[in-house]
Each structure stands twice: as structure tokens, then as C-alpha cells.
Design an enzyme around this catalytic site. Sequence first.
Site, PDB file in Angstrom:
ATOM      1  N   ASP A   5      -8.117  -7.077   0.788  1.00 40.46           N
ATOM      2  CA  ASP A   5      -7.153  -7.209   1.888  1.00 40.46           C
ATOM      3  C   ASP A   5      -7.789  -6.634   3.146  1.00 40.46           C
ATOM      4  OD1 ASP A   5      -6.548  -4.171   1.290  1.00 40.46           O
ATOM      5  OD2 ASP A   5      -5.559  -4.679   3.187  1.00 40.46           O
ATOM      6  N   GLY A  59       0.910   4.207   1.444  1.00 45.60           N
ATOM      7  CA  GLY A  59       1.251   5.024   2.598  1.00 45.60           C
ATOM      8  C   GLY A  59       0.247   6.122   2.877  1.00 45.60           C
ATOM      9  N   GLY A  60      -0.523   6.509   1.867  1.00 43.94           N
ATOM     10  CA  GLY A  60      -1.482   7.599   2.058  1.00 43.94           C
ATOM     11  C   GLY A  60      -2.431   7.316   3.200  1.00 43.94           C
ATOM     12  N   PHE A  61      -3.019   6.145   3.174  1.00 42.78           N
ATOM     13  CA  PHE A  61      -4.028   5.781   4.183  1.00 42.78           C
ATOM     14  C   PHE A  61      -3.414   5.762   5.579  1.00 42.78           C
ATOM     15  CE2 PHE A  61      -8.011   4.107   5.528  1.00 42.78           C
ATOM     16  CZ  PHE A  61      -7.736   3.221   6.558  1.00 42.78           C
ATOM     17  N   ASP A  74       0.860  -1.163   0.000  1.00 40.40           N
ATOM     18  CA  ASP A  74       0.000   0.000   0.000  1.00 40.40           C
ATOM     19  C   ASP A  74       0.909   1.230   0.000  1.00 40.40           C
ATOM     20  OD1 ASP A  74      -2.932   1.002   1.972  1.00 40.40           O
ATOM     21  OD2 ASP A  74      -2.038   1.761   0.133  1.00 40.40           O
ATOM     22  N   ASP A 130      -2.094   8.315  -2.656  1.00 38.58           N
ATOM     23  CA  ASP A 130      -3.429   8.927  -2.765  1.00 38.58           C
ATOM     24  C   ASP A 130      -3.852   9.506  -1.423  1.00 38.58           C
ATOM     25  OD1 ASP A 130      -3.660   6.562  -1.363  1.00 38.58           O
ATOM     26  OD2 ASP A 130      -5.705   6.191  -2.049  1.00 38.58           O
ATOM     27  N   HIS A 168      -6.026 -20.173  11.991  1.00 34.04           N
ATOM     28  CA  HIS A 168      -7.395 -20.588  11.628  1.00 34.04           C
ATOM     29  C   HIS A 168      -8.137 -19.488  10.866  1.00 34.04           C
ATOM     30  CE1 HIS A 168     -11.486 -22.036  11.685  1.00 34.04           C
ATOM     31  NE2 HIS A 168     -11.806 -20.840  12.120  1.00 34.04           N
ATOM     32  N   GLN A 197     -10.926   7.231  -6.075  1.00 39.54           N
ATOM     33  CA  GLN A 197     -11.516   7.847  -4.894  1.00 39.54           C
ATOM     34  C   GLN A 197     -12.893   8.416  -5.250  1.00 39.54           C
ATOM     35  OE1 GLN A 197     -10.478   7.555  -1.883  1.00 39.54           O
ATOM     36  NE2 GLN A 197      -8.386   6.787  -2.184  1.00 39.54           N
ATOM     37  N   CYS A 222      -8.330 -27.241   9.205  1.00 41.27           N
ATOM     38  CA  CYS A 222      -7.018 -26.595   9.350  1.00 41.27           C
ATOM     39  C   CYS A 222      -6.238 -27.213  10.500  1.00 41.27           C
ATOM     40  CB  CYS A 222      -7.188 -25.089   9.561  1.00 41.27           C
ATOM     41  SG  CYS A 222      -7.494 -24.590  11.266  1.00 41.27           S
ATOM     42  N   CYS A 229     -13.988 -27.311   9.893  1.00 42.48           N
ATOM     43  CA  CYS A 229     -12.718 -26.814   9.346  1.00 42.48           C
ATOM     44  C   CYS A 229     -11.655 -27.890   9.467  1.00 42.48           C
ATOM     45  CB  CYS A 229     -12.284 -25.562  10.127  1.00 42.48           C
ATOM     46  SG  CYS A 229     -10.706 -24.884   9.578  1.00 42.48           S
ATOM     47  N   CYS A 275      -7.833 -26.662  13.960  1.00 39.13           N
ATOM     48  CA  CYS A 275      -9.081 -27.395  14.223  1.00 39.13           C
ATOM     49  C   CYS A 275      -8.864 -28.897  14.273  1.00 39.13           C
ATOM     50  CB  CYS A 275     -10.125 -27.040  13.169  1.00 39.13           C
ATOM     51  SG  CYS A 275     -10.611 -25.316  13.296  1.00 39.13           S
ATOM     52  N   GLY A 299     -11.028   4.661  -0.404  1.00 40.00           N
ATOM     53  CA  GLY A 299     -12.026   5.527   0.221  1.00 40.00           C
ATOM     54  C   GLY A 299     -13.230   4.804   0.755  1.00 40.00           C
TER      55      GLY A 299
HETATM   56  O1  2YO Z   1      -8.292   4.778  -0.072  1.00 44.57           O
HETATM   57  C1  2YO Z   1      -7.338   4.057   0.280  1.00 44.57           C
HETATM   58  N1  2YO Z   1      -6.094   4.241  -0.264  1.00 44.57           N
HETATM   59  C2  2YO Z   1      -5.060   3.516   0.142  1.00 44.57           C
HETATM   60  N2  2YO Z   1      -5.160   2.518   1.093  1.00 44.57           N
HETATM   61  C3  2YO Z   1      -6.358   2.303   1.703  1.00 44.57           C
HETATM   62  C4  2YO Z   1      -6.450   1.347   2.733  1.00 44.57           C
HETATM   63  C5  2YO Z   1      -7.688   1.160   3.357  1.00 44.57           C
HETATM   64  N3  2YO Z   1      -8.073   0.369   4.420  1.00 44.57           N
HETATM   65  C6  2YO Z   1      -9.383   0.653   4.603  1.00 44.57           C
HETATM   66  N4  2YO Z   1     -10.131   0.131   5.589  1.00 44.57           N
HETATM   67  C7  2YO Z   1      -9.517  -0.671   6.617  1.00 44.57           C
HETATM   68  C8  2YO Z   1     -10.584  -0.981   7.627  1.00 44.57           C
HETATM   69  N5  2YO Z   1     -10.034  -1.851   8.636  1.00 44.57           N
HETATM   70  C9  2YO Z   1     -11.091  -2.772   9.077  1.00 44.57           C
HETATM   71  C10 2YO Z   1     -10.598  -3.697  10.159  1.00 44.57           C
HETATM   72  C11 2YO Z   1     -10.009  -2.926  11.325  1.00 44.57           C
HETATM   73  C12 2YO Z   1      -8.960  -1.937  10.869  1.00 44.57           C
HETATM   74  C13 2YO Z   1      -9.465  -1.054   9.765  1.00 44.57           C
HETATM   75  N6  2YO Z   1      -9.870   1.540   3.730  1.00 44.57           N
HETATM   76  C14 2YO Z   1      -8.827   1.891   2.944  1.00 44.57           C
HETATM   77  C15 2YO Z   1      -8.741   2.836   1.924  1.00 44.57           C
HETATM   78  C16 2YO Z   1      -7.497   3.051   1.312  1.00 44.57           C
END
Ligand code: 2YO
Length: 375
Positions: free
Chosen positions: A269, A97-99, A95, A149, A338, A192, A309, A307, A312, A219
Site C-alpha cells: 500500500d 494508528g501507530g504510524f 492500519d 505497533d 491514471h 519490526q 485507461c 495505457c 489516456c 518499520g
Molecule cells: O511500521 C509500520 N506500522 C504501521 N503502519 C506503517 C505504515 C507505514 N508507511 C510507511 N511508509 C510510507 C511512506 N510514504 C511514501 C510516500 C509519501 C508518504 C510516505 N512505512 C510504514 C510503516 C508502518
Amino acid sequence: MTAAVTYEAIKTCKQSGARLGRVHTPHGTIETPTFMPVGTQATVKTMSPEELKEMDARIILSNTYHLFLRPGHELIREAGGLHKFMNWDRAILTDSGGFQVFSLSDMRKITEEGVHFRSHLSGDKLFISPEIAMEIQNALGSDIMMAFDECAPFPAEHDYVKKSLERTSRWAERCLESHTRPADQSLFAIIQGGMYEDLRRQSAADLTSLDFPGYAIGGLSVGEPKHLMYDVLDYTVPLMPANKPRYLMGVGSPDALIEGSIRGIDMFDCVLPTRIARNGTTMTSQGRLVVRNAQYANDFGPLDPECDCYTCRNYSRAYLRHLIKADETFGLRLTTYHNLYFLQNLMKNVRQAIMDDRLLDFRDEFFEQYGLFNN
Ligand SMILES: O=c1nc[nH]c2cc3[nH]c(NCCN4CCCCC4)nc3cc12
């Protein structure tokens, strides 16, 4: 333009927009739809590469932001790249790094040039631009790199989201220009536009007019209700090229993986399965099971009777509860193994249901058994 990562369409489900495919990378082929385990700091927490291969994980994620802060991308470049550094010879997606900058660090300042922020570890003032994000990912040597982004927060005003997506489109172009495009790396763009259909259309048009090997939907999974996420998918997925991978970022609950696959998403992911495992919450064929709860103290049956695995087949709920309560690391390993295996198996069943043109029926059966119709 040669792309190191290519998409091979195999079959579209007659019941839905779901599709079977393969993503070919320099580190192997991934059957899609697929779930990618997250290895934020160059490890999928508590798992060895051998265990990930055992459950047939073909691709994992790592994070540009975290590895930039620690141990630093230059060290990993010196180690021969991330595959060598973490002894993982299958595919890696990083990824951009923006997020993480927005979700982890404070004192952030967004400018046209890039983002100024403080390290969440040391408090040092740092800066990441599209060019720097490309430099870091090139040093890591990931098979799939993500364009730098801004993931707009939820909720956010239409005007803010519009200005943000337009900057993200300009940043994506800068990523494309600065990416030295080594033969063995591919760059995906991130669409986005928040929860606004007109803005999603604008972002998709901007980015698909540039020739990226793959496209992600960003997003989302930022606190919005799930039905809103599905609405955004309903009108955004059809705007994405059918001959390239479609990646929905940050999504990893069983229901969302099925609903996203139905709408034509190929890659997912999420830290969810590994994160909840570490506090004793597991995903089973009967729904979520919090194995650390007292009710399992004398339950000598398997975590999930359906399961097969390692966890289990060899350990009881009582043993898992004991380990988690005793803060024994082996307990975290067993629940993590698991949960990841459960999602790998779920995606295998999703792919089979698409092959059999029955994904909507599969969804109904799974939701019934997992207890998703009563929440
Ligand atoms: O718009 C994104 N650009 C780059 N990376 C991203 C990663 C992201 N991860 C998520 N959501 C993660 C939600 N997650 C759910 C389980 C608990 C921790 C947070 N939205 C995202 C949007 C983006």
C-alpha cells in the site's frame, strides 16, 4: 482458530521468491501480489467506489488514527460500519494508528500502556492503546485489522529498536487477547526490528509464535535507502509463514513493487500514486511524467500512449496540464485515476510474469523502459 482471512498459494516463480496467490476475505478475493489504494479518511481521494471497481481494485486501506479523530469510530459504528459508511462492498484493511501517531501528531509520549498524543486537528490530548486500537477497528468493521505497533524511526540505535520491538510484541499479544475476534475480521501482526537482522529475527520469532492470520513488515519506507529496504526483505521474508499473506507497509513506487514481489511480498500500500497525482506528477510506461510542466502545453497526445485507461483514452496532456494549472478538480481526478490504474495494471503484469516464470526478465524490461537504470 478460525480466520476470516485466508491465503491460498497458487504458484511460486521458478526465477525468484515471487509467488502467485489469493487472499480470501468476507468481502471478496484478492489476486496477489496486489497494490492497495489508500483511502485514509474513508475515501480514496477524488475517486468513487465505481471507478475503483472499474480498475479492478479489490481492497483499499483506511486509517484508524484519522477516523478515530474524525468523524469518530462510534459514528461509523452507528452508520453500520465503514463499508456501509463509504459505500464500498469489497475488502478494507485498516492500519492500526501507530504510524500515524508518530508521523502526524506532536507531544507524543510512549508508555507500556499505550501512546499519549495531541490531535493534529484540534490539539486535544488523546490516548491510544492496543485495546483501544482494536476497539476502533472493530467498530469500523474492516476485514483486515493491524495490530497496534511502534514504527521505529530511521535511523535509530540498536538498543532503541530492540526495546521498541519488544514492546510492539507485547502490544501484539494484547491486541490478540482483546480482539473480540468477530467471525468476519482478521488481525495481522507487524514485524519490526529496524535495519537490524538480529532484531528482525527476534520480532518475527515473537510474532509467528502467536497465531496471526497474516503478517506485515513494518518499520520500512521510512527514509532508508531502497537497497537497505531490499536487504531487510531478503532476510525477513523467509522468516514469515509461507501459508499466510505477507504485507509490506507503505511501499508503492513501481520499482519497489516489482522488487518486493520478487522477494515474496503479496500485499503493498502507499499514498504515493494518489499524492503525486494531485500535483500533476504521473507514472507512465516511459517513466515519471510531470504533466503540469510547460513542455506539455501543446502536446495533444495521450498521457501514456501505452495505457488504455479512461484518462489516456479521452484526454490529452495539454488538457490535463491546463486543468492542473487552473486548479480544476477534474484534472486531479484524471491524474489520480491514471496513476491507480497504472499500478493495478503493473501488478496484473507482475502476476502474469510470475505465472510465466519470467519475473526477473519482466523487471529488466520494465526498468529499461521506465528509465530506472539511470538513476
Ligand atoms: O511500521 C509500520 N506500522 C504501521 N503502519 C506503517 C505504515 C507505514 N508507511 C510507511 N511508509 C510510507 C511512506 N510514504 C511514501 C510516500 C509519501 C508518504 C510516505 N512505512 C510504514 C510503516 C508502518
